[in-house]
Each structure stands twice: as structure tokens, then as C-alpha cells.
Design a protein around this motif. Structure first.
Motif, short mmCIF file in Angstrom:
data_model
loop_
_atom_site.label_atom_id
_atom_site.label_comp_id
_atom_site.label_asym_id
_atom_site.label_seq_id
_atom_site.Cartn_x
_atom_site.Cartn_y
_atom_site.Cartn_z
N LYS A 10 -5.64 -14.63 6.48
CA LYS A 10 -5.25 -13.50 7.65
C LYS A 10 -5.64 -12.07 6.90
O LYS A 10 -5.59 -10.83 7.62
CB LYS A 10 -3.74 -13.50 7.64
CG LYS A 10 -3.28 -14.71 8.62
CD LYS A 10 -1.98 -14.74 9.33
CE LYS A 10 -1.01 -14.68 8.07
NZ LYS A 10 0.40 -14.91 8.45
N THR A 11 -5.47 -11.96 5.48
CA THR A 11 -5.67 -10.58 4.90
C THR A 11 -7.15 -10.22 5.10
O THR A 11 -7.32 -9.05 5.40
CB THR A 11 -5.12 -10.51 3.50
OG1 THR A 11 -3.93 -10.96 3.37
CG2 THR A 11 -5.40 -9.41 2.63
N VAL A 12 -7.96 -11.06 4.77
CA VAL A 12 -9.36 -10.92 5.12
C VAL A 12 -9.77 -10.59 6.42
O VAL A 12 -10.39 -9.42 6.72
CB VAL A 12 -10.14 -12.06 4.50
CG1 VAL A 12 -11.70 -11.63 4.76
CG2 VAL A 12 -10.08 -12.33 2.88
N ALA A 13 -9.34 -11.30 7.36
CA ALA A 13 -9.56 -10.92 8.57
C ALA A 13 -8.93 -9.76 9.06
O ALA A 13 -9.70 -8.72 9.86
CB ALA A 13 -8.89 -11.95 9.77
N ALA A 14 -7.76 -9.22 8.58
CA ALA A 14 -7.32 -7.85 8.92
C ALA A 14 -8.09 -6.89 8.26
O ALA A 14 -8.42 -5.60 8.99
CB ALA A 14 -5.89 -7.75 8.20
N LEU A 15 -8.73 -6.96 7.03
CA LEU A 15 -9.68 -5.85 6.37
C LEU A 15 -10.72 -5.75 7.18
O LEU A 15 -11.49 -4.79 7.55
CB LEU A 15 -9.79 -6.26 4.96
CG LEU A 15 -8.56 -6.20 4.15
CD1 LEU A 15 -8.84 -6.90 2.65
CD2 LEU A 15 -8.20 -4.82 3.69
N GLU A 16 -11.46 -6.97 7.56
CA GLU A 16 -12.45 -6.85 8.35
C GLU A 16 -12.25 -6.26 9.79
O GLU A 16 -13.14 -5.50 10.08
CB GLU A 16 -13.25 -8.30 8.38
CG GLU A 16 -13.62 -8.92 7.29
CD GLU A 16 -14.16 -10.37 7.27
OE1 GLU A 16 -15.09 -10.86 6.49
OE2 GLU A 16 -13.63 -11.16 8.07
N GLU A 17 -11.29 -6.49 10.43
CA GLU A 17 -10.91 -5.98 11.67
C GLU A 17 -10.81 -4.47 11.40
O GLU A 17 -11.27 -3.73 12.36
CB GLU A 17 -9.77 -6.46 12.35
CG GLU A 17 -9.13 -6.10 13.39
CD GLU A 17 -8.06 -6.76 14.12
OE1 GLU A 17 -7.38 -5.98 14.65
OE2 GLU A 17 -7.61 -7.88 13.41
N GLU A 18 -10.59 -4.03 10.21
CA GLU A 18 -10.53 -2.52 10.04
C GLU A 18 -11.70 -1.89 9.82
O GLU A 18 -11.89 -0.63 9.61
CB GLU A 18 -9.35 -2.11 9.04
CG GLU A 18 -8.16 -2.47 9.28
CD GLU A 18 -7.42 -1.52 10.63
OE1 GLU A 18 -7.96 -0.33 10.46
OE2 GLU A 18 -6.40 -1.89 10.90
N GLY A 19 -12.82 -2.75 9.75
CA GLY A 19 -14.16 -2.25 9.49
C GLY A 19 -14.60 -2.08 7.99
O GLY A 19 -15.60 -1.99 7.50
N PHE A 20 -13.62 -2.93 7.06
CA PHE A 20 -14.02 -2.87 5.62
C PHE A 20 -15.05 -4.05 5.49
O PHE A 20 -15.18 -5.02 5.82
CB PHE A 20 -12.87 -3.00 4.73
CG PHE A 20 -11.86 -1.93 4.58
CD1 PHE A 20 -11.99 -0.97 3.94
CD2 PHE A 20 -10.68 -2.05 5.61
CE1 PHE A 20 -11.01 0.17 3.86
CE2 PHE A 20 -9.96 -1.11 5.71
CZ PHE A 20 -10.02 0.04 4.72
N GLN A 21 -16.15 -3.53 4.67
CA GLN A 21 -17.16 -4.47 4.24
C GLN A 21 -16.72 -5.28 2.74
O GLN A 21 -16.29 -4.75 1.90
CB GLN A 21 -18.28 -3.80 3.51
CG GLN A 21 -19.47 -4.59 3.22
CD GLN A 21 -20.58 -4.01 2.70
OE1 GLN A 21 -20.78 -2.58 2.79
NE2 GLN A 21 -21.55 -4.61 2.16
N ILE A 22 -16.50 -6.50 3.46
CA ILE A 22 -15.80 -7.42 2.29
C ILE A 22 -17.12 -8.45 1.94
O ILE A 22 -17.73 -9.05 2.64
CB ILE A 22 -15.14 -8.34 3.03
CG1 ILE A 22 -13.78 -7.85 3.81
CG2 ILE A 22 -14.24 -9.48 1.81
CD1 ILE A 22 -12.65 -6.97 2.91
N ILE A 23 -17.21 -8.64 0.50
CA ILE A 23 -18.20 -9.39 -0.17
C ILE A 23 -17.55 -10.48 -0.67
O ILE A 23 -16.64 -10.39 -1.66
CB ILE A 23 -19.40 -8.72 -0.98
CG1 ILE A 23 -20.00 -7.47 -0.43
CG2 ILE A 23 -20.46 -9.49 -1.40
CD1 ILE A 23 -20.86 -7.85 0.58
N VAL A 24 -17.85 -11.85 -0.25
CA VAL A 24 -17.00 -12.84 -0.73
C VAL A 24 -17.95 -13.84 -1.68
O VAL A 24 -19.11 -14.06 -1.21
CB VAL A 24 -16.54 -13.89 0.48
CG1 VAL A 24 -15.69 -15.07 -0.30
CG2 VAL A 24 -15.56 -13.22 1.43
#
Length: 139
Positions: free
Chosen positions: A83-97
């Protein structure tokens, strides 16, 4: 043995899950990546005669690998709740896993492997988290 060395930097954030100390919090670095490639011989074709590799190509390839991580939030797989990752991505943050903990040591191996996959005979990869602290990887 001949060797060439080039470097490039990028800015990103990360944290160390399970670490007891400051680095367990999200923080950023200006990462400096130094790649050294090697060869026993120099090329003999017209364009690259007398060269190990073309510096321009080496710099371009490292820059592409570094730019992929620039201004991103680098996280270890399963270190945050979905849920945290999804929320960050929803805000437009670039996440590299990544499959590994993003320590300087692991990032040095990451860049070593990436440049090796591009066909370079890599001697070493060094990653600076700060101007005074770095980790290196070589086979």
C-alpha cells in the motif's frame, strides 16, 4: 594490462530496512560511480586503433545506467508495504525496486554487473555514498 576509468554521479533516496540507526530513515545521496575496464590488448581496427575502448561509448553506457536511478527512490523488494509503494507511485514518485538491500556494497556489484552485461571487461566498480565513503566490487 591496460585499464580505463570513468565516473558519473546521480542523486537518489533510499533507506536500509531492518537497520538500527540513522540509515533506517529515508535519506538521499549524491552517489558517485567509478567504473574501471581492462584488457590485455588494445584494439587494432581503424577507428579504435590503439584504444582499449572508445571513452565516448564507455561514458555514454555508464551514464545510461546511472540516469536510470537518478532522482528515484531506490528500495529493496518487500521492504515497504504494498500500500505504501502504491501510494508513492500514485503520487508520481519514481520507485526503483531492487532484489537486494541498496547498500554501497550492493550498488557497486549492481553497476559492475550492468557494465559487464553491456560487454565490458570490468576490472572494478566503486560507488561513493559520500565524498569520503565508498565500496568497491571486483571479481
Amino acid at each position: 594490462m591496460y585499464s580505463l576509468r570513468t565516473e558519473h554521479s546521480f542523486d537518489s533516496a533510499h533507506f536500509l530496512a531492518g537497520y538500527k540507526g540513522k540509515c533506517s530513515n529515508i535519506h538521499g545521496h549524491r552517489w558517485q560511480v567509478v567504473i574501471e575496464v581492462k584488457s590485455l590488448t588494445l584494439q587494432t581496427n581503424q577507428q579504435l586503433n590503439g584504444m582499449l575502448v572508445d571513452f565516448a561509448q564507455l561514458k555514454k553506457d555508464l551514464k545510461e545506467e546511472v540516469d536510470f536511478l537518478d532522482h528515484a527512490f531506490i528500495i529493496e523488494k518487500n521492504s515497504l508495504k504494498p500500500k505504501t509503494v502504491a501510494a508513492l507511485e500514485e503520487e508520481g514518485f519514481q520507485i526503483i525496486v531492487l532484489e537486494f538491500r541498496p547498500t554501497a556494497e550492493n550498488m557497486a556489484k549492481y553497476f559492475y554487473d550492468k557494465m559487464e552485461q553491456r560487454g565490458y571487461q570490468v576490472k572494478s566498480a566503486t560507488v561513493y555514498e559520500t565524498p569520503n565513503n565508498c565500496a568497491s566490487y571486483e571479481k
